[in-house]
Write an enzyme that holds these catalytic residues in place. Structure first.
Site, PDB file in Angstrom:
ATOM      1  N   LYS A 192       0.850  -1.186   0.000  1.00  0.00           N
ATOM      2  CA  LYS A 192       0.000   0.000   0.000  1.00  0.00           C
ATOM      3  C   LYS A 192       0.888   1.239   0.000  1.00  0.00           C
ATOM      4  O   LYS A 192       1.645   1.475   0.938  1.00  0.00           O
ATOM      5  CB  LYS A 192      -0.903  -0.022   1.232  1.00  0.00           C
ATOM      6  CG  LYS A 192      -1.761   1.219   1.347  1.00  0.00           C
ATOM      7  CD  LYS A 192      -2.735   1.102   2.500  1.00  0.00           C
ATOM      8  CE  LYS A 192      -3.504   2.389   2.685  1.00  0.00           C
ATOM      9  NZ  LYS A 192      -4.434   2.317   3.807  1.00  0.00           N
ATOM     10  N   LYS A 245      -2.154  -1.547  -3.914  1.00  0.00           N
ATOM     11  CA  LYS A 245      -3.032  -0.389  -3.854  1.00  0.00           C
ATOM     12  C   LYS A 245      -2.212   0.874  -3.983  1.00  0.00           C
ATOM     13  O   LYS A 245      -1.196   0.959  -3.302  1.00  0.00           O
ATOM     14  CB  LYS A 245      -3.747  -0.446  -2.500  1.00  0.00           C
ATOM     15  CG  LYS A 245      -4.667   0.671  -2.225  1.00  0.00           C
ATOM     16  CD  LYS A 245      -5.276   0.493  -0.864  1.00  0.00           C
ATOM     17  CE  LYS A 245      -5.973   1.788  -0.524  1.00  0.00           C
ATOM     18  NZ  LYS A 245      -6.156   1.973   0.858  1.00  0.00           N
TER      19      LYS A 245
END
Ligand code: PBG
Length: 324
Positions: A192, A245
């Site tokens: 992330k 992400k």
């Protein structure tokens, strides 16, 4: 005689038969925002078309989703009261816990995934507890594990830690097992990045940090190899699935993670990606259906087994209609 190299004639039937990438509604996950209250369904200004639901309204959202064939949801909670420790995240009667009980009762076949993080629950908006103005990793991990257990007890099938603290996957696994929740799976936000593409989400969830940024714990967009290390650590600690992400700007990362990962890989098409497409479509500058289908396809081609997207309800229909 000159032999001309030939390639398949590209009729629609041939194109359909030889596709290297195929999408299915079963790979889609729809993120849902749950807020405190009763009878509330409210628009999210920064994400046109997306809404916040109070727990009692959540089953209605699930009904619409199951009608279009989206069977996987990812829940985010927006509590009324926030504090330094984000204690609302693991409250037995927290917003997400209430929504899980309501949803599970009515739609036992839906897969309920919960975001495990403190930023929506802390008064300062950081993803963990603070010490001297910075997030304190180890005490945070304990609270995250408690949160995962509380969500699983309320009905979560999969917990998805998005906080990016070190060691949280292992701690969550141990806590779940200790509570007898051995069947609860972990979908780790292993990769992330500290991304500006989360902008609309922070408005939606009221989770903008009151000071500073998340660069101390989220990943640096300059790095791709670091993604392999994050993935390996989370898998070693017990992650059943990992995700990358944001989505589209990180296709290269998704590809290398897919090649290295022994577990299924998800891609999260985040709020900024959604709102960019939505805004351009509302202006008439982009064809929403075609752009969303192409973006989803590219994420799957790059390696996504699971696709988390705010466009999931529409996309499920477009996939079924053979638009992608
Ligand atoms: C919580 C969390 C965030 C997102 C998912 N989980 C926000 C953040 O890290 O700032 C972003 C999702 C999106 O932008 O759609 N930590």
């Amino acid at each position: 005689m000159l032999v001309r190299p030939r390639r398949l004639r590209r009729t629609a039937a041939i194109r359909a038969m030889v596709r290297e990438t195929r999408l299915s509604p079963s790979m889609l996950v729809y993120p849902v925002f749950i807020r405190e209250g009763r009878g509330v369904v409210e628009d999210i200004d920064s994400m046109p078309g997306q809404k916040r639901y109070s727990p009692d309204e959540f089953p209605r959202a699930l009904e619409r989703l199951s009608k279009v064939g989206v069977d996987n949801v990812l829940l985010f909670g927006l509590p009324e009261h926030k504090d330094e420790e984000g204690s609302g995240a693991h409250a037995e009667n927290g917003v997400v816990q209430q929504a899980l009980r309501e949803g599970k009762k009515r739609f036992p076949r839906i897969l309920f995934i919960t975001d495990v993080c403190l930023c929506e629950y802390t008064s300062h908006g950081h993803c963990g507890v603070l010490k001297d103005g910075a997030v304190d990793n180890d005490p945070t991990v304990g609270i995250l594990a408690q949160t995962a257990v509380s969500q699983a007890l309320a009905g979560a099938d999969v917990v998805a830690p998005s906080d990016m603290m070190d060691g949280r996957v292992g701690a969550i696994r141990a806590a779940l097992d200790k509570a007898g929740l051995t069947d609860t799976a972990i979908l780790s936000y292993a990769v992330k990045y500290a991304s500006a593409f989360y902008g609309p989400f922070r408005e939606a969830a009221g989770s903008t940090p009151a000071f500073g940024d998340r660069k101390g714990y989220q990943m640096d967009p300059h790095n791709a190899r670091e993604a392999l290390r994050e993935t390996a650590l989370d898998v070693a600690e017990g992650a059943d699935m990992v995700m990358v992400k944001p989505g589209l700007p990180y296709l290269d990362v998704l590809r290398v993670v897919k090649e290295a990962s022994p577990v299924p890989v998800g891609a999260y098409c985040v709020s900024g990606e959604y709102s960019m497409i939505k805004a351009a479509a509302m202006k008439g500058w982009l064809d929403e259906e075609r752009v969303v289908c192409e973006a989803a396809l590219c994420l799957a081609r790059a390696g996504a087994d699971i696709l988390i997207t705010y466009h999931a309800p529409e996309l499920a229909g477009w996939i079924r209609d053979g638009k992608v």
